[in-house]
Scaffold this motif. Structure first.
Motif, PDB file in Angstrom:
ATOM      1  N   LEU A 114      11.626  -4.480  14.001  1.00 12.97           N
ATOM      2  CA  LEU A 114      10.535  -4.407  14.641  1.00 12.97           C
ATOM      3  C   LEU A 114       9.560  -5.470  14.236  1.00 12.97           C
ATOM      4  CD1 LEU A 114      11.300  -1.417  15.070  1.00 12.97           C
ATOM      5  CD2 LEU A 114       8.990  -0.873  15.629  1.00 12.97           C
ATOM      6  N   GLN A 167       3.024   6.762  -1.060  1.00 12.02           N
ATOM      7  CA  GLN A 167       2.005   5.719  -1.533  1.00 12.02           C
ATOM      8  C   GLN A 167       2.398   4.980  -2.543  1.00 12.02           C
ATOM      9  OE1 GLN A 167      -0.061   5.464   0.477  1.00 12.02           O
ATOM     10  NE2 GLN A 167      -0.465   7.760   1.687  1.00 12.02           N
ATOM     11  N   LEU A 227      15.021   3.551   9.117  1.00 12.52           N
ATOM     12  CA  LEU A 227      14.459   2.344   9.069  1.00 12.52           C
ATOM     13  C   LEU A 227      13.306   2.438   7.875  1.00 12.52           C
ATOM     14  CD1 LEU A 227      13.438   1.572  12.906  1.00 12.52           C
ATOM     15  CD2 LEU A 227      15.177   0.572  11.507  1.00 12.52           C
ATOM     16  N   PHE A 285       4.447   6.663  16.415  1.00  8.58           N
ATOM     17  CA  PHE A 285       4.904   5.462  17.079  1.00  8.58           C
ATOM     18  C   PHE A 285       5.078   6.340  18.513  1.00  8.58           C
ATOM     19  CE2 PHE A 285       6.212   1.584  15.380  1.00  8.58           C
ATOM     20  CZ  PHE A 285       5.671   1.896  13.882  1.00  8.58           C
ATOM     21  N   LYS A 323      -0.423  -4.466   8.720  1.00 12.12           N
ATOM     22  CA  LYS A 323       0.750  -4.765   9.334  1.00 12.12           C
ATOM     23  C   LYS A 323       1.854  -3.938   8.373  1.00 12.12           C
ATOM     24  CE  LYS A 323       3.689  -8.959   9.407  1.00 12.12           C
ATOM     25  NZ  LYS A 323       3.790 -10.240   9.079  1.00 12.12           N
ATOM     26  N   LEU A 324       2.927  -3.369   9.232  1.00 16.46           N
ATOM     27  CA  LEU A 324       4.209  -2.918   8.727  1.00 16.46           C
ATOM     28  C   LEU A 324       5.053  -3.886   8.628  1.00 16.46           C
ATOM     29  CD1 LEU A 324       4.474   0.769  10.036  1.00 16.46           C
ATOM     30  CD2 LEU A 324       3.807   0.133   7.648  1.00 16.46           C
ATOM     31  N   LEU A 377       6.575   9.402   3.830  1.00 12.12           N
ATOM     32  CA  LEU A 377       5.405   8.253   3.433  1.00 12.12           C
ATOM     33  C   LEU A 377       5.211   8.280   2.017  1.00 12.12           C
ATOM     34  CD1 LEU A 377       3.352   5.959   4.531  1.00 12.12           C
ATOM     35  CD2 LEU A 377       1.602   7.981   4.371  1.00 12.12           C
ATOM     36  N   ASN A 388       4.088  -1.231   3.950  1.00 13.32           N
ATOM     37  CA  ASN A 388       2.598  -1.452   4.583  1.00 13.32           C
ATOM     38  C   ASN A 388       2.069  -2.385   3.373  1.00 13.32           C
ATOM     39  OD1 ASN A 388      -0.176  -1.400   5.066  1.00 13.32           O
ATOM     40  ND2 ASN A 388      -0.210   0.784   5.098  1.00 13.32           N
ATOM     41  N   GLN A 433       7.101   3.552   4.450  1.00 21.48           N
ATOM     42  CA  GLN A 433       7.425   4.518   5.323  1.00 21.48           C
ATOM     43  C   GLN A 433       8.853   4.647   5.518  1.00 21.48           C
ATOM     44  OE1 GLN A 433       4.285   4.646   8.274  1.00 21.48           O
ATOM     45  NE2 GLN A 433       5.013   6.344   9.245  1.00 21.48           N
ATOM     46  N   SER A 442       8.387   9.415  12.197  1.00 27.11           N
ATOM     47  CA  SER A 442       8.073   9.311  10.650  1.00 27.11           C
ATOM     48  C   SER A 442       8.743  10.373   9.885  1.00 27.11           C
ATOM     49  CB  SER A 442       6.636   9.437  10.366  1.00 27.11           C
ATOM     50  OG  SER A 442       6.365   9.072   9.066  1.00 27.11           O
ATOM     51  N   TYR A 457       0.890  -1.322   0.021  1.00 26.35           N
ATOM     52  CA  TYR A 457      -0.209  -0.103  -0.025  1.00 26.35           C
ATOM     53  C   TYR A 457       0.837   1.346  -0.025  1.00 26.35           C
ATOM     54  CZ  TYR A 457      -4.369  -2.464   0.662  1.00 26.35           C
ATOM     55  OH  TYR A 457      -5.581  -3.111   0.597  1.00 26.35           O
ATOM     56  N   ASN A 458       1.906   1.126   0.729  1.00 29.82           N
ATOM     57  CA  ASN A 458       2.868   2.468   0.905  1.00 29.82           C
ATOM     58  C   ASN A 458       4.021   1.830   1.576  1.00 29.82           C
ATOM     59  OD1 ASN A 458       2.347   2.539   3.697  1.00 29.82           O
ATOM     60  ND2 ASN A 458       0.654   3.549   3.301  1.00 29.82           N
ATOM     61  N   PHE A 461      11.607   5.931   8.672  1.00 28.89           N
ATOM     62  CA  PHE A 461      11.512   6.604   9.839  1.00 28.89           C
ATOM     63  C   PHE A 461      12.814   6.871  10.158  1.00 28.89           C
ATOM     64  CE2 PHE A 461       7.415   5.213  11.453  1.00 28.89           C
ATOM     65  CZ  PHE A 461       6.834   4.254  10.628  1.00 28.89           C
ATOM     66  N   GLU A 484      -0.261   7.057   7.677  1.00 31.49           N
ATOM     67  CA  GLU A 484       1.111   6.712   8.066  1.00 31.49           C
ATOM     68  C   GLU A 484       0.890   6.283   9.899  1.00 31.49           C
ATOM     69  OE1 GLU A 484       2.338  11.140   8.330  1.00 31.49           O
ATOM     70  OE2 GLU A 484       3.648   9.823   9.331  1.00 31.49           O
ATOM     71  N   GLN A 485       1.630   5.357  10.380  1.00 31.66           N
ATOM     72  CA  GLN A 485       1.698   5.113  11.839  1.00 31.66           C
ATOM     73  C   GLN A 485       2.368   5.977  12.632  1.00 31.66           C
ATOM     74  OE1 GLN A 485       2.029   1.116  12.811  1.00 31.66           O
ATOM     75  NE2 GLN A 485       0.942   0.248  11.252  1.00 31.66           N
ATOM     76  N   LEU A 487       5.648  -7.201  14.828  1.00 26.68           N
ATOM     77  CA  LEU A 487       4.135  -6.989  15.363  1.00 26.68           C
ATOM     78  C   LEU A 487       3.844  -7.994  16.284  1.00 26.68           C
ATOM     79  CD1 LEU A 487       1.552  -4.940  15.074  1.00 26.68           C
ATOM     80  CD2 LEU A 487       0.922  -6.453  13.409  1.00 26.68           C
ATOM     81  N   TYR A 525       4.466  -3.322  18.809  1.00 25.13           N
ATOM     82  CA  TYR A 525       5.627  -4.063  18.264  1.00 25.13           C
ATOM     83  C   TYR A 525       6.784  -4.464  19.480  1.00 25.13           C
ATOM     84  CZ  TYR A 525       4.031  -2.156  13.700  1.00 25.13           C
ATOM     85  OH  TYR A 525       3.271  -1.703  12.642  1.00 25.13           O
ATOM     86  N   LEU A 544      10.370   6.011  17.233  1.00 25.22           N
ATOM     87  CA  LEU A 544      10.462   6.148  15.986  1.00 25.22           C
ATOM     88  C   LEU A 544       9.738   7.536  15.348  1.00 25.22           C
ATOM     89  CD1 LEU A 544      10.825   2.995  16.169  1.00 25.22           C
ATOM     90  CD2 LEU A 544       9.963   2.930  13.923  1.00 25.22           C
ATOM     91  N   PHE A 597       9.158  -4.342   8.814  1.00 25.71           N
ATOM     92  CA  PHE A 597      10.060  -3.479   8.943  1.00 25.71           C
ATOM     93  C   PHE A 597      11.563  -3.989   8.535  1.00 25.71           C
ATOM     94  CE2 PHE A 597       9.050   0.558  11.463  1.00 25.71           C
ATOM     95  CZ  PHE A 597       8.054  -0.027  11.821  1.00 25.71           C
ATOM     96  N   GLY A 598      12.667  -3.092   7.838  1.00 21.36           N
ATOM     97  CA  GLY A 598      13.750  -3.564   7.748  1.00 21.36           C
ATOM     98  C   GLY A 598      14.469  -3.469   8.807  1.00 21.36           C
TER      99      GLY A 598
END
Lengths: 111, 113
Positions: free
Chosen positions: B43, A51, A89, B104, A98-99, A49, A93, A34, A46, A31-32, A36, B101-102, B45, B35, A44, A101-102
């Motif tokens: 991270l 899309q 980071l 934190f 759920k995100l 972002l 999405n 992000q 942001s 979806y997108n 951080f 966006e989320q 979930l 997380y 974190l 992460f690397g």
């Protein structure tokens, strides 16, 4: 299963350099994405972002690009400063709440 | 506007003890997340909630329980702490669009001895 990889794991540059951080993901159905910033012992923040329909986003000295078809994103930092030192980071999405992460790139900018 | 806040900031537990981590957000967000962050693993979930009264399992839910009795709060519980739960725990929230966006919180550093 979506996997996110960030290269390099660590980067050290002198102040003033332009630099690129890389993020790759295995499944292009996102979806997108992000980006951080995380300072030691902190949460974190942001930064940008993007899309899935966009190619890039800019905020000040930061520019993030997204190439879904190749599963890649880059974060470009112009004229780096010591205050940019942090871990960066990226997270994709995947929908499904759920995100993914690397593991991050730890950046050190020396004066 | 405080954003996302977490309490406590630090905690040390002995194996077998229980505790609850509190996450609060004042942005009227529908979705909230827990997380954990471990060295070299990024991270992951634990649990999430899509609205008041709802919870769902994430990637690593075992050993944790959650509750969302009020929209602004999301609680993470450890009933019987184990050393493997030593980690930094982050809460996040977002609006109800999948494109948003989320945001934190600052994290809780938990050590289980």
């Amino acid at each position: 299963k979506q996997e996110v990889t960030q290269i390099p794991a660590a980067l050290s540059v002198p102040e003033g350099e332009n630099l690129v951080l890389n993020c790759s993901f295995t499944d292009s159905a996102i979806y997108n994405l992000q980006w951080f910033r995380q300072d030691p012992g902190k949460g974190l923040t942001s930064l940008l972002l993007i899309q899935s329909s966009q190619r890039e986003q800019t905020s000040g000295r930061l520019n993030a690009s997204l190439d879904k078809s190749s599963g890649r994103s880059t974060l470009y930092i112009a004229a780096s400063q010591p205050g940019d030192s942090a871990t960066y980071l990226c997270a994709v999405n995947t929908g499904f709440q759920k995100l993914v992460f690397g593991t991050g790139t730890r950046l050190l900018v020396s004066p | 506007n405080a954003g996302v806040t977490q309490t406590p900031k630090f905690r040390v537990l002995k194996t077998g003890q229980s505790m609850t981590l509190l996450c609060a957000q004042d942005m009227n967000h529908e979705y909230m997340y827990w997380y954990r962050q471990d060295p070299g693993m990024g991270l992951r979930l634990i649990h999430y909630s899509v609205g008041e009264g709802t919870t769902a399992k994430g990637e690593v839910p075992d050993g944790y329980n959650v509750s969302r009795l009020k929209k602004q709060n999301f609680l993470l519980g450890l009933e019987s702490a184990a050393p493997s739960q030593t980690s930094v725990y982050f809460c996040a929230s977002r609006n109800d669009s999948s494109h948003n966006e989320q945001f934190f919180g600052p994290g809780t550093r938990l050590t289980v001895l």
